[in-house]
Design a protein around this motif. Structure first.
Motif, PDB file in Angstrom:
ATOM      1  N   VAL A 116       0.845  -1.185   0.000  1.00 40.55           N
ATOM      2  CA  VAL A 116       0.000   0.000   0.000  1.00 40.55           C
ATOM      3  C   VAL A 116       0.883   1.239   0.000  1.00 40.55           C
ATOM      4  CG1 VAL A 116      -1.932  -1.125   1.147  1.00 40.55           C
ATOM      5  CG2 VAL A 116      -0.177  -0.016   2.523  1.00 40.55           C
ATOM      6  N   GLU A 117       0.372   2.317  -0.606  1.00 39.58           N
ATOM      7  CA  GLU A 117       1.148   3.556  -0.650  1.00 39.58           C
ATOM      8  C   GLU A 117       1.230   4.189   0.732  1.00 39.58           C
ATOM      9  OE1 GLU A 117       1.158   7.907  -2.910  1.00 39.58           O
ATOM     10  OE2 GLU A 117      -0.084   6.246  -3.655  1.00 39.58           O
ATOM     11  N   SER A 118       0.090   4.234   1.424  1.00 40.83           N
ATOM     12  CA  SER A 118       0.070   4.796   2.771  1.00 40.83           C
ATOM     13  C   SER A 118      -1.040   4.135   3.566  1.00 40.83           C
ATOM     14  CB  SER A 118      -0.138   6.310   2.742  1.00 40.83           C
ATOM     15  OG  SER A 118      -1.412   6.625   2.207  1.00 40.83           O
ATOM     16  N   CYS A 119      -0.905   4.171   4.881  1.00 40.64           N
ATOM     17  CA  CYS A 119      -1.917   3.601   5.753  1.00 40.64           C
ATOM     18  C   CYS A 119      -1.714   4.164   7.147  1.00 40.64           C
ATOM     19  CB  CYS A 119      -1.843   2.075   5.785  1.00 40.64           C
ATOM     20  SG  CYS A 119      -0.312   1.417   6.495  1.00 40.64           S
ATOM     21  N   GLU A 120      -2.691   3.922   8.006  1.00 41.27           N
ATOM     22  CA  GLU A 120      -2.522   4.319   9.397  1.00 41.27           C
ATOM     23  C   GLU A 120      -1.446   3.467  10.052  1.00 41.27           C
ATOM     24  OE1 GLU A 120      -5.134   4.644  13.550  1.00 41.27           O
ATOM     25  OE2 GLU A 120      -6.097   4.122  11.664  1.00 41.27           O
ATOM     26  N   SER A 121      -1.523   2.148   9.841  1.00 42.06           N
ATOM     27  CA  SER A 121      -0.551   1.235  10.440  1.00 42.06           C
ATOM     28  C   SER A 121      -0.586  -0.077   9.680  1.00 42.06           C
ATOM     29  CB  SER A 121      -0.886   0.987  11.918  1.00 42.06           C
ATOM     30  OG  SER A 121      -0.139  -0.092  12.436  1.00 42.06           O
ATOM     31  N   THR A 122       0.586  -0.606   9.316  1.00 40.72           N
ATOM     32  CA  THR A 122       0.608  -1.907   8.647  1.00 40.72           C
ATOM     33  C   THR A 122       0.068  -3.001   9.550  1.00 40.72           C
ATOM     34  OG1 THR A 122       2.909  -2.269   9.336  1.00 40.72           O
ATOM     35  CG2 THR A 122       2.550  -1.318   7.146  1.00 40.72           C
ATOM     36  N   LEU A 129      -3.608  -3.668   9.020  1.00 40.40           N
ATOM     37  CA  LEU A 129      -4.039  -4.202   7.726  1.00 40.40           C
ATOM     38  C   LEU A 129      -3.848  -5.706   7.606  1.00 40.40           C
ATOM     39  CD1 LEU A 129      -2.790  -1.493   5.203  1.00 40.40           C
ATOM     40  CD2 LEU A 129      -5.070  -1.780   6.165  1.00 40.40           C
ATOM     41  N   VAL A 166       2.209  -7.348   4.865  1.00 44.19           N
ATOM     42  CA  VAL A 166       1.750  -6.023   4.443  1.00 44.19           C
ATOM     43  C   VAL A 166       2.954  -5.096   4.455  1.00 44.19           C
ATOM     44  CG1 VAL A 166       0.284  -4.042   4.967  1.00 44.19           C
ATOM     45  CG2 VAL A 166      -0.584  -6.361   5.342  1.00 44.19           C
ATOM     46  N   ALA A 182       4.116  -0.993   3.529  1.00 42.19           N
ATOM     47  CA  ALA A 182       3.631   0.353   3.227  1.00 42.19           C
ATOM     48  C   ALA A 182       4.806   1.279   2.912  1.00 42.19           C
ATOM     49  CB  ALA A 182       2.830   0.914   4.406  1.00 42.19           C
ATOM     50  N   GLN A 231       3.305   5.249   6.752  1.00 40.61           N
ATOM     51  CA  GLN A 231       2.204   5.031   7.682  1.00 40.61           C
ATOM     52  C   GLN A 231       2.121   6.203   8.653  1.00 40.61           C
ATOM     53  OE1 GLN A 231       3.020   1.230   9.520  1.00 40.61           O
ATOM     54  NE2 GLN A 231       4.638   2.024  10.814  1.00 40.61           N
ATOM     55  N   THR A 232       0.905   6.522   9.052  1.00 42.82           N
ATOM     56  CA  THR A 232       0.682   7.713   9.875  1.00 42.82           C
ATOM     57  C   THR A 232       0.607   7.419  11.361  1.00 42.82           C
ATOM     58  OG1 THR A 232      -1.730   7.493   9.606  1.00 42.82           O
ATOM     59  CG2 THR A 232      -0.529   8.867   8.004  1.00 42.82           C
TER      60      THR A 232
END
Length: 231
Positions: free
Chosen positions: A11-17, A20, A31, A33, A36-37
């Motif tokens: 994934v390009e970006s996510c809250e947390s791998t 996911l 997963v 990324a 991640q934010t």
């Protein structure tokens, strides 16, 4: 042994791998990324890095029930150290319970979390951050060596080394991978305070606990906690 990294979700970006990872998948699902934010570290700390600068991944593991789950953070740390040493040709250390150190700076962290009868193993490695993009006492491959590193190549090497270490741990416990841990013990011989206990670290024992010589010939064994150490 499962093939680690299959299936794989990028994934390009996510809250947390970690969030996911689908625990209904087969062991070895991965997963990855770019950014991640709200990646999670120990004690609720966040793990963030600018896009394109860090290796950020989470892996689904389903170890035998007799193996203590917290040991997986150390097993992962050994594998990260293996991979970095192979790629960089430099000595890498492990700071109990879940940090990987290069030239006295934290370069990676590993966190194993139980979920739905499985374990989600999160790993973050600082690769291309500049000094101002890192917290105090942390470093990246870029800042600590002056080199660039390909994250995909690092991930491939890490999965290979983690597969070897995880397989050995599944079969024989932490004792089976201890040779990759004891010589890399960053805290050994350092004065620390953990859970109100102060003293000099003797070793990480073969159950993954920290042994501290607290004085008067007393050895205190600590299973978990936040380490404050003299630099």
């Amino acid at each position: 042994m499962p093939e680690l990294g299959r299936p794989r979700l990028d994934v390009e970006s996510c809250e947390s791998t970690q969030l996911l990872v689908d625990t209904s998948l087969a062991e070895g699902a991965l997963v990855v990324a770019d950014y991640q934010t709200a990646g999670r570290g120990r004690l609720g700390r966040s793990w963030e890095a600018p896009p394109g600068t860090a290796l950020l991944c989470s892996l689904l593991l389903k170890p035998p029930p007799e193996r203590p789950m917290p040991e997986l953070s150390l097993v992962a740390g050994i594998a990260v150290a293996d991979a970095l040493e192979r790629m960089l040709g430099l000595a890498v250390q492990i700071k109990w319970p879940n940090d990987v150190m290069l030239r006295r700076c934290k370069i990676a962290g590993c966190l194993a979390e139980a979920r739905d009868g499985a374990v989600v193993l999160g790993i973050g490695v600082n690769v291309g951050q500049s000094a101002h993009e890192l917290p105090d006492n942390a470093g990246s491959i870029r800042t600590l060596t002056g080199r660039t590193a390909d994250r995909e190549a690092l991930l491939s090497t890490l999965l290979e080394d983690l597969g070897d270490r995880y397989g050995a741990w599944r079969s024989g416990g932490l004792d089976a991978v201890y040779e990759g841990l004891a010589p890399r013990d960053f805290l050994r011989g350092r004065r620390v305070t953990v859970n109100g206990v102060s003293g000099v670290v003797s070793m990480i024992d073969r159950q993954g606990r920290l042994e501290i010589a607290s004085g008067h010939d007393e050895i205190v064994t600590v299973e978990s906690g936040e380490v404050v150490y003299a630099r």
